[in-house]
Design a protein around this motif. Sequence first.
Motif, mmCIF file in Angstrom:
data_model
loop_
_atom_site.group_PDB
_atom_site.id
_atom_site.type_symbol
_atom_site.label_atom_id
_atom_site.label_comp_id
_atom_site.label_asym_id
_atom_site.label_seq_id
_atom_site.Cartn_x
_atom_site.Cartn_y
_atom_site.Cartn_z
ATOM 1 N N GLY A 41 0.769 -1.233 0.000
ATOM 2 C CA GLY A 41 0.000 0.000 0.000
ATOM 3 C C GLY A 41 0.799 1.283 0.000
ATOM 4 N N VAL A 42 2.124 1.205 -0.151
ATOM 5 C CA VAL A 42 2.943 2.412 -0.219
ATOM 6 C C VAL A 42 2.719 3.086 -1.570
ATOM 7 N N ILE A 43 2.400 4.383 -1.543
ATOM 8 C CA ILE A 43 2.056 5.122 -2.756
ATOM 9 C C ILE A 43 3.268 5.907 -3.253
ATOM 10 N N GLU A 44 3.511 5.798 -4.544
ATOM 11 C CA GLU A 44 4.689 6.429 -5.144
ATOM 12 C C GLU A 44 4.753 7.932 -4.931
ATOM 13 N N SER A 45 3.623 8.624 -5.090
ATOM 14 C CA SER A 45 3.634 10.091 -5.101
ATOM 15 C C SER A 45 4.230 10.685 -3.833
ATOM 16 N N GLY A 46 3.972 10.058 -2.692
ATOM 17 C CA GLY A 46 4.515 10.562 -1.440
ATOM 18 C C GLY A 46 6.023 10.433 -1.367
ATOM 19 N N LEU A 47 6.555 9.312 -1.838
ATOM 20 C CA LEU A 47 8.006 9.130 -1.870
ATOM 21 C C LEU A 47 8.647 10.131 -2.813
#
Length: 218
Positions: A41-47
């Motif tokens: 569930g880790v979203i790319e945009s935040g990284l």
Amino acid sequence: MKRLAALLIAIPLLVRPAAAHTPVIDAGHGGFDGGAVSSSGVIESGLNLSIALKTADAMRLFGVEPVLVRETDSALGEGSGRSAKSADLKRRVEIINSTDDAFLISIHQNMFGDSRYGGAHIFYKGENARPLAEAIQADIRAQLDPSNERVIKPVASSVYIFKKASCAGVLAECGFLSNARDLELLGQDGHQKKLALAITCAYLRYESGSLVGSTEEG
């Protein structure tokens, strides 16, 4: 990290005040467009945003004021779906092309069906951007990931922002959300800072003219 810190200390001696470009840092995706999503569930945009902000902070330490395409977890186009995505991309291009002497640095994360594949991978647009891409890839390999054997490549012609941008630039795919090791590292503040410093170190050397081909027209 000690080697990277030593390099950072030496960089101000190399950078010429008459640097030709304004770095435009594009944190890919944002808002309704989260980009790739890991199985956990880790979203790319935040990284992307976190690494972009750290890169901007590192550049400011050496007197380089970048333009940030976005500074919050938001898209540049309203609504949802294809029309909003199109509006977002067009607005990004407007920001890039309205910046005098822009040089695009776009931050993204990779995703692949086979979880064995990992490691940062740098792409470039314009032959004058090739030395910077090579330097970023080499610095990441030396400082963060000695096993990374990836070779820089031109940005695919289908990547809208690079296709429409009137300047040269690099695309930094900082890791694979589909790879467990990469995913763990990318979530660490310290690793993000090291990525930001690697990008910054290479960019400052590029602007100093110390990289072969860095003063050529692209």
